[in-house]
Design a protein around this motif. Sequence first.
Motif, PDB file in Angstrom:
ATOM      1  N   LEU A  21       0.846  -1.190   0.000  1.00  0.00           N
ATOM      2  CA  LEU A  21       0.000   0.000   0.000  1.00  0.00           C
ATOM      3  C   LEU A  21       0.879   1.238   0.000  1.00  0.00           C
ATOM      4  CD1 LEU A  21      -3.072   0.530   0.047  1.00  0.00           C
ATOM      5  CD2 LEU A  21      -2.867   0.938   2.496  1.00  0.00           C
ATOM      6  N   LYS A  22       0.768   2.048  -1.048  1.00  0.00           N
ATOM      7  CA  LYS A  22       1.647   3.207  -1.208  1.00  0.00           C
ATOM      8  C   LYS A  22       1.129   4.435  -0.477  1.00  0.00           C
ATOM      9  CE  LYS A  22       4.293   0.841  -3.953  1.00  0.00           C
ATOM     10  NZ  LYS A  22       5.613   0.361  -3.473  1.00  0.00           N
ATOM     11  N   THR A  23      -0.176   4.588  -0.430  1.00  0.00           N
ATOM     12  CA  THR A  23      -0.769   5.789   0.162  1.00  0.00           C
ATOM     13  C   THR A  23      -1.698   5.392   1.298  1.00  0.00           C
ATOM     14  OG1 THR A  23      -0.708   6.872  -1.993  1.00  0.00           O
ATOM     15  CG2 THR A  23      -2.084   7.887  -0.290  1.00  0.00           C
ATOM     16  N   TRP A  24      -1.588   6.116   2.405  1.00  0.00           N
ATOM     17  CA  TRP A  24      -2.429   5.851   3.561  1.00  0.00           C
ATOM     18  C   TRP A  24      -3.392   7.000   3.792  1.00  0.00           C
ATOM     19  CZ3 TRP A  24      -2.271   1.722   7.198  1.00  0.00           C
ATOM     20  CH2 TRP A  24      -1.344   0.719   6.893  1.00  0.00           C
ATOM     21  N   ASN A  25      -4.588   6.643   4.249  1.00  0.00           N
ATOM     22  CA  ASN A  25      -5.556   7.648   4.681  1.00  0.00           C
ATOM     23  C   ASN A  25      -6.204   7.130   5.967  1.00  0.00           C
ATOM     24  OD1 ASN A  25      -7.521   5.730   3.958  1.00  0.00           O
ATOM     25  ND2 ASN A  25      -7.811   6.632   1.928  1.00  0.00           N
ATOM     26  N   PHE A  41     -15.040  16.068  10.345  1.00  0.00           N
ATOM     27  CA  PHE A  41     -14.586  14.701  10.601  1.00  0.00           C
ATOM     28  C   PHE A  41     -13.876  14.122   9.385  1.00  0.00           C
ATOM     29  CE2 PHE A  41     -15.331  10.058  11.077  1.00  0.00           C
ATOM     30  CZ  PHE A  41     -14.693   9.880  12.293  1.00  0.00           C
ATOM     31  N   ASN A  42     -14.247  14.583   8.189  1.00  0.00           N
ATOM     32  CA  ASN A  42     -13.613  14.099   6.965  1.00  0.00           C
ATOM     33  C   ASN A  42     -12.207  14.656   6.773  1.00  0.00           C
ATOM     34  OD1 ASN A  42     -15.863  12.567   6.071  1.00  0.00           O
ATOM     35  ND2 ASN A  42     -16.875  14.441   5.424  1.00  0.00           N
ATOM     36  N   ARG A  43     -11.845  15.653   7.564  1.00  0.00           N
ATOM     37  CA  ARG A  43     -10.513  16.242   7.439  1.00  0.00           C
ATOM     38  C   ARG A  43      -9.538  15.676   8.462  1.00  0.00           C
ATOM     39  NH1 ARG A  43     -13.959  20.717   6.721  1.00  0.00           N
ATOM     40  NH2 ARG A  43     -13.562  21.499   8.833  1.00  0.00           N
ATOM     41  N   LEU A  44      -9.840  14.500   8.989  1.00  0.00           N
ATOM     42  CA  LEU A  44      -8.932  13.838   9.928  1.00  0.00           C
ATOM     43  C   LEU A  44      -7.565  13.619   9.286  1.00  0.00           C
ATOM     44  CD1 LEU A  44     -10.951  10.972  11.681  1.00  0.00           C
ATOM     45  CD2 LEU A  44     -10.076  13.048  12.731  1.00  0.00           C
ATOM     46  N   ALA A  72      -6.290  10.204  13.215  1.00  0.00           N
ATOM     47  CA  ALA A  72      -6.862   8.868  13.070  1.00  0.00           C
ATOM     48  C   ALA A  72      -6.141   7.869  13.976  1.00  0.00           C
ATOM     49  CB  ALA A  72      -6.792   8.420  11.618  1.00  0.00           C
ATOM     50  N   ALA A  73      -4.820   8.035  14.116  1.00  0.00           N
ATOM     51  CA  ALA A  73      -4.061   7.158  15.017  1.00  0.00           C
ATOM     52  C   ALA A  73      -4.498   7.359  16.461  1.00  0.00           C
ATOM     53  CB  ALA A  73      -2.569   7.420  14.866  1.00  0.00           C
ATOM     54  N   ALA A  84      -6.070   4.594  18.919  1.00  0.00           N
ATOM     55  CA  ALA A  84      -5.516   4.338  20.246  1.00  0.00           C
ATOM     56  C   ALA A  84      -6.594   4.441  21.323  1.00  0.00           C
ATOM     57  CB  ALA A  84      -4.381   5.314  20.537  1.00  0.00           C
ATOM     58  N   LEU A  85      -7.506   5.412  21.160  1.00  0.00           N
ATOM     59  CA  LEU A  85      -8.600   5.561  22.121  1.00  0.00           C
ATOM     60  C   LEU A  85      -9.517   4.340  22.102  1.00  0.00           C
ATOM     61  CD1 LEU A  85     -10.157   7.293  24.154  1.00  0.00           C
ATOM     62  CD2 LEU A  85     -11.354   8.350  22.217  1.00  0.00           C
ATOM     63  N   VAL A  86      -9.789   3.814  20.903  1.00  0.00           N
ATOM     64  CA  VAL A  86     -10.613   2.614  20.791  1.00  0.00           C
ATOM     65  C   VAL A  86      -9.956   1.448  21.533  1.00  0.00           C
ATOM     66  CG1 VAL A  86     -11.470   0.857  19.195  1.00  0.00           C
ATOM     67  CG2 VAL A  86     -11.753   3.280  18.656  1.00  0.00           C
ATOM     68  N   TRP A  87      -8.668   1.248  21.294  1.00  0.00           N
ATOM     69  CA  TRP A  87      -7.964   0.153  21.971  1.00  0.00           C
ATOM     70  C   TRP A  87      -7.983   0.341  23.487  1.00  0.00           C
ATOM     71  CZ3 TRP A  87      -6.725  -4.356  20.004  1.00  0.00           C
ATOM     72  CH2 TRP A  87      -6.521  -4.481  18.629  1.00  0.00           C
TER      73      TRP A  87
END
Length: 355
Positions: free
Chosen positions: A56-60, A135-138, A143-144, A148-151
């Motif tokens: 995967l070259k690009t991450w979002n 929210f779309n501009r995360l 996002a990380a 982390a909050l979810v975990w």
Amino acid sequence: MFNTTSSMLNLTTPPPGCPPVGIQLEGLILPPVLTVDVVLGLLGNLVALWIFCFKLKTWNPNNLFLFNLVIADFLALVSLPLRIDALLRGHWVFGDGLCRINLFLMFSNRSASIALMTVVAIYRYFKVVHPHHRFNRLTLRQAALVSALVWLLVAAPRLPMLAYSHIKGAGDRTQCFFFTSYKEASRAIVILVGTHRVLTVLEFIFPTAMLLFCSVRISGFLRRRQMGKPEKVRKAMRVCVAIVAVFTVCFLPTTVATVGVWLIRSYRPWDCASFYTFTQLTIVSLGLNFLNSALDPVVYVFSSSMFRRALCSALPRALRCGEPDDSENAASSGTQTTDQQEMKSTRAETGSGAM
């Protein structure tokens, strides 16, 4: 739930006056079902990890949430071979430390999988229905932090599992139980098991409601915006229905069994037949829980257009698939194809509904 010589979780015991529940169904059903879950799940998740780490070259943010989902599923699946071994042997041979870690991984990563699926659905909902929402501009960093909050929220209620021994018996009668009976349990264990049961129900009800809401809103939005393009609507609906269907099949039986056992023990302790019915449902539901980890790569990871392109580029040219079309991007990975097509004609309406 089962007798004290062989059980996977042993979360409940028969009400007073009811004879012990036999273990034949558990020993017959769970080993092959869990083995299928492990083989299919590890195969799909290992491919997904390889794509994410090397292709995967690009991450979002969407792909980062999916990557965390793969990690949750992978950790849940690697805990199952020890359980399969214990079921086949009839006793636990891996010691107290691995027993604690095994139970922690089984429960916390199931919850993490549910929570991350919900985050993915919410992210796609905002991308499609409210494209101008902040929210779309995360950023990837944000996002990380969400991941982390979810975990943290998932792991915190189950950390006490690591503080207590769950080993019962000795020698060839040693078992790794999450819980045996209230009579022999400390107050801390009783509270821990009660918390687990409450979370089992709540972590199904609220995410299911959120998934249904997001799916209905996405479907309605695409129907309004893509009149005359029924194929795009059908593709969007297939993804939405698949998500809800897999979630329901994998987690609804456990929720029903948990509530059923609690109600019978509390209000109908004399109804042994119903109690046995729900304990048998609990046994079957354990296999379905982990089937979710095997299906997630298909339903979620492979629905990402960026992931599909990376996967296709890694295949031999003769097997290489075509580029995903715009409808798949809009429906499955939440890209802004629909937004771009409709931006000029619906700017005012979309802006007012962006929350």
